[in-house]
Design a protein around this motif. Structure first.
Motif, PDB file in Angstrom:
ATOM      1  N   ASP A 189     -43.284 -14.254 -36.791  1.00 23.84           N
ATOM      2  CA  ASP A 189     -42.336 -15.516 -36.458  1.00 23.84           C
ATOM      3  C   ASP A 189     -43.058 -16.250 -35.373  1.00 23.84           C
ATOM      4  N   ASP A 190     -42.945 -17.495 -35.338  1.00 21.63           N
ATOM      5  CA  ASP A 190     -43.567 -18.485 -34.415  1.00 21.63           C
ATOM      6  C   ASP A 190     -44.788 -18.369 -33.941  1.00 21.63           C
ATOM      7  N   GLU A 191     -45.769 -18.238 -34.958  1.00 19.25           N
ATOM      8  CA  GLU A 191     -47.015 -17.822 -34.481  1.00 19.25           C
ATOM      9  C   GLU A 191     -47.591 -18.597 -33.290  1.00 19.25           C
ATOM     10  N   ASP A 192     -47.507 -19.936 -33.246  1.00 17.70           N
ATOM     11  CA  ASP A 192     -47.901 -20.650 -32.093  1.00 17.70           C
ATOM     12  C   ASP A 192     -47.239 -20.718 -30.997  1.00 17.70           C
ATOM     13  N   ASP A 193     -46.129 -20.565 -30.944  1.00 15.85           N
ATOM     14  CA  ASP A 193     -45.317 -20.321 -29.572  1.00 15.85           C
ATOM     15  C   ASP A 193     -45.671 -18.942 -29.142  1.00 15.85           C
ATOM     16  N   THR A 194     -45.804 -17.792 -30.060  1.00 17.40           N
ATOM     17  CA  THR A 194     -46.117 -16.730 -29.337  1.00 17.40           C
ATOM     18  C   THR A 194     -47.295 -16.840 -28.730  1.00 17.40           C
ATOM     19  N   LEU A 195     -48.473 -17.256 -29.466  1.00 17.34           N
ATOM     20  CA  LEU A 195     -49.789 -17.168 -28.733  1.00 17.34           C
ATOM     21  C   LEU A 195     -49.733 -18.049 -27.648  1.00 17.34           C
ATOM     22  N   ARG A 196     -49.089 -19.147 -27.633  1.00 17.20           N
ATOM     23  CA  ARG A 196     -48.912 -19.915 -26.453  1.00 17.20           C
ATOM     24  C   ARG A 196     -48.452 -19.271 -25.305  1.00 17.20           C
ATOM     25  N   GLU A 197     -47.387 -18.449 -25.324  1.00 20.39           N
ATOM     26  CA  GLU A 197     -46.894 -17.674 -24.226  1.00 20.39           C
ATOM     27  C   GLU A 197     -47.662 -16.588 -23.993  1.00 20.39           C
ATOM     28  N   MET A 198     -48.407 -16.034 -24.822  1.00 24.09           N
ATOM     29  CA  MET A 198     -49.304 -14.935 -24.370  1.00 24.09           C
ATOM     30  C   MET A 198     -50.559 -15.392 -23.722  1.00 24.09           C
ATOM     31  N   LYS A 199     -51.054 -16.788 -24.055  1.00 17.57           N
ATOM     32  CA  LYS A 199     -52.004 -17.175 -23.301  1.00 17.57           C
ATOM     33  C   LYS A 199     -51.610 -17.627 -21.995  1.00 17.57           C
ATOM     34  N   ARG A 200     -50.211 -17.837 -21.761  1.00 16.72           N
ATOM     35  CA  ARG A 200     -49.760 -18.364 -20.396  1.00 16.72           C
ATOM     36  C   ARG A 200     -49.534 -17.318 -19.631  1.00 16.72           C
ATOM     37  N   ALA A 201     -49.162 -16.219 -20.329  1.00 10.37           N
ATOM     38  CA  ALA A 201     -49.040 -14.719 -19.574  1.00 10.37           C
ATOM     39  C   ALA A 201     -50.612 -14.377 -19.043  1.00 10.37           C
TER      40      ALA A 201
ATOM     41  N   MET B 271     -56.487  -0.883 -17.051  1.00 13.60           N
ATOM     42  CA  MET B 271     -56.388  -1.067 -15.765  1.00 13.60           C
ATOM     43  C   MET B 271     -55.932  -2.329 -15.438  1.00 13.60           C
ATOM     44  N   PRO B 272     -54.900  -2.614 -14.464  1.00  9.15           N
ATOM     45  CA  PRO B 272     -54.681  -4.183 -14.119  1.00  9.15           C
ATOM     46  C   PRO B 272     -55.793  -4.656 -13.664  1.00  9.15           C
ATOM     47  N   ALA B 273     -55.558  -5.974 -13.375  1.00 18.68           N
ATOM     48  CA  ALA B 273     -56.570  -6.881 -12.979  1.00 18.68           C
ATOM     49  C   ALA B 273     -57.287  -6.396 -11.816  1.00 18.68           C
ATOM     50  N   ARG B 274     -58.326  -5.659 -11.770  1.00 17.49           N
ATOM     51  CA  ARG B 274     -58.985  -5.081 -10.548  1.00 17.49           C
ATOM     52  C   ARG B 274     -59.330  -6.178  -9.596  1.00 17.49           C
ATOM     53  N   HIS B 275     -58.387  -7.031  -9.359  1.00 21.47           N
ATOM     54  CA  HIS B 275     -58.863  -8.007  -8.403  1.00 21.47           C
ATOM     55  C   HIS B 275     -58.208  -7.533  -7.153  1.00 21.47           C
ATOM     56  N   ALA B 276     -57.579  -6.347  -7.010  1.00 15.68           N
ATOM     57  CA  ALA B 276     -56.929  -6.177  -5.833  1.00 15.68           C
ATOM     58  C   ALA B 276     -57.907  -5.801  -4.517  1.00 15.68           C
TER      59      ALA B 276
ATOM     60  N   ARG C  43     -52.737 -16.451 -18.390  1.00  7.63           N
ATOM     61  CA  ARG C  43     -53.350 -17.161 -17.351  1.00  7.63           C
ATOM     62  C   ARG C  43     -52.676 -16.945 -15.939  1.00  7.63           C
ATOM     63  N   ARG C  44     -51.385 -16.322 -15.913  1.00  8.34           N
ATOM     64  CA  ARG C  44     -50.764 -16.091 -14.621  1.00  8.34           C
ATOM     65  C   ARG C  44     -51.135 -14.656 -14.205  1.00  8.34           C
ATOM     66  N   GLY C  45     -52.374 -14.025 -14.828  1.00 10.77           N
ATOM     67  CA  GLY C  45     -52.809 -12.986 -14.172  1.00 10.77           C
ATOM     68  C   GLY C  45     -52.569 -11.673 -15.108  1.00 10.77           C
ATOM     69  N   HIS C  46     -51.498 -11.785 -16.076  1.00 11.07           N
ATOM     70  CA  HIS C  46     -51.233 -10.528 -16.653  1.00 11.07           C
ATOM     71  C   HIS C  46     -52.454 -10.300 -17.850  1.00 11.07           C
ATOM     72  N   ASP C  47     -52.489  -8.934 -17.867  1.00 10.76           N
ATOM     73  CA  ASP C  47     -53.159  -8.491 -19.339  1.00 10.76           C
ATOM     74  C   ASP C  47     -52.277  -8.374 -20.460  1.00 10.76           C
TER      75      ASP C  47
ATOM     76  N   LEU D  55     -49.271  -5.386 -17.176  1.00 12.86           N
ATOM     77  CA  LEU D  55     -49.925  -5.398 -18.606  1.00 12.86           C
ATOM     78  C   LEU D  55     -48.555  -5.656 -19.613  1.00 12.86           C
ATOM     79  N   ILE D  56     -48.918  -6.601 -20.229  1.00 13.72           N
ATOM     80  CA  ILE D  56     -47.664  -6.971 -21.202  1.00 13.72           C
ATOM     81  C   ILE D  56     -48.192  -6.418 -22.833  1.00 13.72           C
ATOM     82  N   ILE D  57     -47.431  -5.511 -23.419  1.00 10.62           N
ATOM     83  CA  ILE D  57     -47.770  -5.194 -24.512  1.00 10.62           C
ATOM     84  C   ILE D  57     -46.779  -5.311 -25.283  1.00 10.62           C
ATOM     85  N   VAL D  58     -47.201  -6.372 -26.474  1.00  6.19           N
ATOM     86  CA  VAL D  58     -45.927  -6.748 -27.465  1.00  6.19           C
ATOM     87  C   VAL D  58     -46.167  -6.145 -28.787  1.00  6.19           C
ATOM     88  N   LEU D  59     -45.195  -5.496 -29.285  1.00  6.18           N
ATOM     89  CA  LEU D  59     -45.361  -4.625 -30.499  1.00  6.18           C
ATOM     90  C   LEU D  59     -44.230  -5.332 -31.500  1.00  6.18           C
TER      91      LEU D  59
END
Lengths: 448, 303
Positions: free
Chosen positions: B186-198, B293-298, B200-204, B177-181
């Motif tokens: 700043d850099d709204e588009d880039d920030t959204l892009r990286e959060m989406k990428r994260a 809860m993490p991706a309950r893919h376990a 896609r990599r399976g992180h919440d 789980l990545i919680i951004v505070l």
């Protein structure tokens, strides 16, 4: 209010400094740190372009403080506190107006020279703190009176003389009576050339008429005589049966050559031997007409009468209200003058209070001459004193001495210094009580 | 009663603050969504030939005379990476509780909550070119290191959120789980892009957008000159004249982020610094509790 150093007011130009400061300085408020300016859109206010007065109340206080300091430096003197101005600044002026016969002639504007002189004298009055006007037909006597008045007056003094300044009317010796520190202004009133003077006199059974024409420095006199008994110009009251001394006195007076002519006013000489002389004396009242004063003044100057009175002894006593003409050897009143009658029928009475025929004779002669009036030979003089001579006799009026606050010790600068101090205190309190530039965050809306 | 921001701000011991907040969160009426480390029974299903007989529910067989296998949820250790914005804009307001201080307290509380439950917490902060990184680990010692690091964070310069989020996603060894505070200025588009990428990599991915009431309302008297904390730019405006327009712009900005998060499956919470941290965290955690809860893919431990 006066200022001993008025030049100090040039410091008032410094008031421009706080005004310029208030206009030019920006309100140096601390910028507010903010997370982002992306949402701060709209008109941007640029302080540099706005030149408006800030804190007007503080500006007024600062300018008032500056002006109070400048006023204190100018040495203010509040007359209301100290009373009259110092003597060095007070001007006392004596004005002499020549009322001799020549001044009765009309000037070019149709007014008599005397009236013209009086108008000019009235115009001078506002410029002096004290003024005394003396009108007389003899400048020497009038200037002597004026000098005596000026001599006892403190401060700056000035003598102003209005006359036609006939040659001989004024001499340097007369002006020597005026203190040398006093200013002298001799103002000429232009009058036309006098008409030929003429007069007639009776002597014995003959009447002599004389005519004098003055041309430049030449006087041409013509005269003629006629057999005629000249009437006395005055009435002699000597009783129903005049004594031999009275008749002798009358003859003696006539023998002097009294001027003939009709008297303008009724004049009588009352002998001490006259019936009812005491009653007339008791009923006489003080003279109250200008012609009476003129006649009394003329008779009083008769030297023959004065000398005769000094050799006599008064036998009657004159009331105190009557004018004294002459005194006897014991300083008692020898000749007195009073008025009788009423309205236009008033009579000027000269009371001879002694039985001395000499004094009676002199009084009759003097009264006759005063009743008819002299031909004013001197008034026939056409020549006047030159402008150069008058200019040489003129003296400048002493200038007004500057008031030195330190010497005088009457400067009120301390009040203005106190005012300036008070203003500084008020400005300090006002400046510190201004609201803080740091904004107080108000209740905030919560963005949903 | 939740601790007010003024009280929280007065407490200098970050561990104490975190503990008080977490205790407040746990003492709430809501059932804690956190689950500890265990293998948990998940559900029954019909027996299939080949299922592990150890998972056959014999009791249920006795009752129903039918064969059922038990399925278990293999809850692995959850890794939480806290990405804290330490740019200069987070230092606003300069008096009272700043956004960074609030983020620090929130991150501390979250770290405390996660670690005390047996999960792992890590920290990533970026200020300019400097990255501060603590890997996601468990244990009290590591928790203290995280808290100590959080306590030392200072606002400075600008940050590149995309870089911080990308690094955090890279450094998380396993899905977590990545919680951004941040205030997300700043850099709204880039920030959204990286959060989406994260994602896609399976992180919440979760974002806690922090703002102060002052910057949301712009209630200042008179004409003021404002200075950007990051760029230093200045602008003089009349807050009264543009207040309404300003607040509308801020509301639009927040709504846009809320929409982006919703569209991309990112947890979103708006937190204002005048809100009690305990209440804010409870609201977020309870509301999004299942997502913690993490991706309950376990591993599906089934027969």
């Amino acid at each position: 209010m006066m200022f001993s150093s008025p030049w100090a007011w040039i410091g008032a130009l410094a008031v421009a400094a706080p005004i310029a400061i208030h206009l030019l300085t920006r309100q140096q408020a601390r910028p507010l740190p903010f997370p982002t300016l992306r949402f701060l859109k709209g008109a941007t206010i640029t302080f540099a372009r706005q030149r408006r007065l800030r804190d007007v109340a503080l500006l007024v206080l600062r300018c008032a403080t500056l002006l109070a300091v400048v006023a204190a430096g100018a040495g203010p003197i509040l007359r209301a506190i100290h009373g009259p101005a110092p003597a060095a600044t007070v001007l006392r002026r004596a004005i002499v107006i020549d009322t001799s016969a020549s001044m009765s002639r009309k000037t070019a504007d149709g007014r008599t020279a005397i009236d013209s002189a009086r108008t000019q004298a009235a115009a001078l009055m506002p410029s002096a703190d004290q003024t005394r006007t003396i009108e007389f037909d003899r400048l020497d006597a009038a200037i002597a009176t004026a000098a005596a008045w000026l001599d006892h007056a403190p401060g700056r003094r000035e003598l102003v003389v209005f006359s036609d300044f006939q040659r001989g009317a004024l001499e340097s010796g007369t002006l020597a009576m005026v203190p040398k520190d006093d200013g002298v202004r001799l103002i000429r009133i232009d009058v036309p050339t006098p008409a030929p003077a003429s007069a007639s006199a009776g002597l014995g059974s003959r009447t002599f008429s004389t005519r004098a024409i003055v041309e430049g420095d030449t006087t041409r006199v013509s005269w003629r005589n006629a057999f005629a008994v000249p009437p006395l110009a005055v009435q002699v009251l000597a009783g129903a049966t005049p004594s031999r001394d009275v008749e002798a006195a009358i003859d003696a007076a006539e023998s002097q050559g009294l001027p003939t002519g009709t008297a303008a006013h009724a004049v009588a000489v009352v002998s001490a031997d006259a019936d009812g002389a005491a009653q007339l004396l008791a009923n006489a009242r003080p003279i109250d007409r200008p012609w009476m004063f003129d006649a009394v003044q003329h008779v009083r100057r008769d030297e023959t009468l004065t000398a005769a009175a000094m050799r006599s002894t008064a036998t009657l006593t004159a009331p105190a209200l009557l004018d004294v003409i002459a005194r006897d050897r014991q300083k008692h009143i020898g000749v007195a003058a009073g008025a009788a009658g009423a309205g236009d029928a008033q009579t000027l009475q000269f009371f001879v209070l002694t039985k001395e025929p000499l004094l009676l004779s002199a009084t009759i002669a003097a009264a006759a001459r005063s009743a008819v009036g002299s031909p004013g030979w001197e008034e026939s003089e056409p020549a006047t004193l030159t402008d150069a001579q008058l200019a040489a006799w003129n003296r400048p009026t002493p200038p007004e001495a500057p008031v030195s606050a330190q010497e005088d010790g009457r400067s009120d600068a301390r009040w203005f210094w106190a005012l300036a101090l008070l203003l500084v205190i008020v400005e300090t309190v006002a400046r510190r009580s201004r609201p803080s530039q740091i904004p107080v965050e108000a209740a905030h809306e919560h963005v949903a | 009663m939740p601790l007010q921001p003024s009280v929280v701000a007065s407490l200098t011991d970050l561990e104490l603050v975190a503990r008080l907040i977490v205790e407040g969160v746990r003492s709430g009426p809501h059932r804690s969504p956190f689950r500890g480390f265990s293998t948990e029974f998940d559900q029954h299903r019909s027996y299939r030939p080949g299922d592990d007989l150890r998972h056959l529910d014999w009791k249920l067989l006795g009752k129903t005379d039918r064969l059922y296998s038990r399925q278990f949820r293999d809850t692995t250790n959850m890794a939480v990476m806290l990405v804290v914005d330490t740019s200069a804009s987070m230092g606003f307001p300069q008096e009272g509780m700043s956004k960074l201080r609030y983020a620090t307290i929130a991150a501390a509380a979250l770290s405390y909550l996660v670690v005390t439950q047996g999960d792992s917490a890590g920290l990533m902060s970026a200020s300019g070119e400097q990255l501060t990184y603590l890997p996601a680990r468990g244990g009290r010692a590591h928790l203290r290191r995280v808290l100590a690091t959080l306590d030392k964070l200072q606002p400075a310069g600008a940050w590149r959120p995309a870089r911080a989020i990308a690094r955090a996603a890279d450094l998380l060894k396993r899905r977590g789980l990545i919680i951004v505070l941040s205030d997300f200025y700043d850099d709204e588009d880039d920030t959204l892009r990286e959060m989406k990428r994260a994602g896609r990599r399976g992180h919440d991915v979760a974002m806690l957008q922090l703002l102060s009431p002052a910057e949301m309302s712009l209630s200042y008297p008179g004409d003021r000159e404002f200075e950007d904390l990051e760029s230093g730019a200045r602008r003089t405006i009349s807050p009264a004249a543009i207040g309404r327009e300003y607040r509308a712009s801020v509301a639009t900005f927040l709504e846009e982020w809320r929409g982006r998060a919703r569209q991309n499956g990112i947890d979103y919470a708006l937190v204002t610094t005048d809100e009690a941290p305990e209440r804010a965290l409870r609201t977020y955690i309870v509301k999004r509790g299942s997502r913690l809860m993490p991706a309950r893919h376990a591993s599906q431990a089934t027969a």
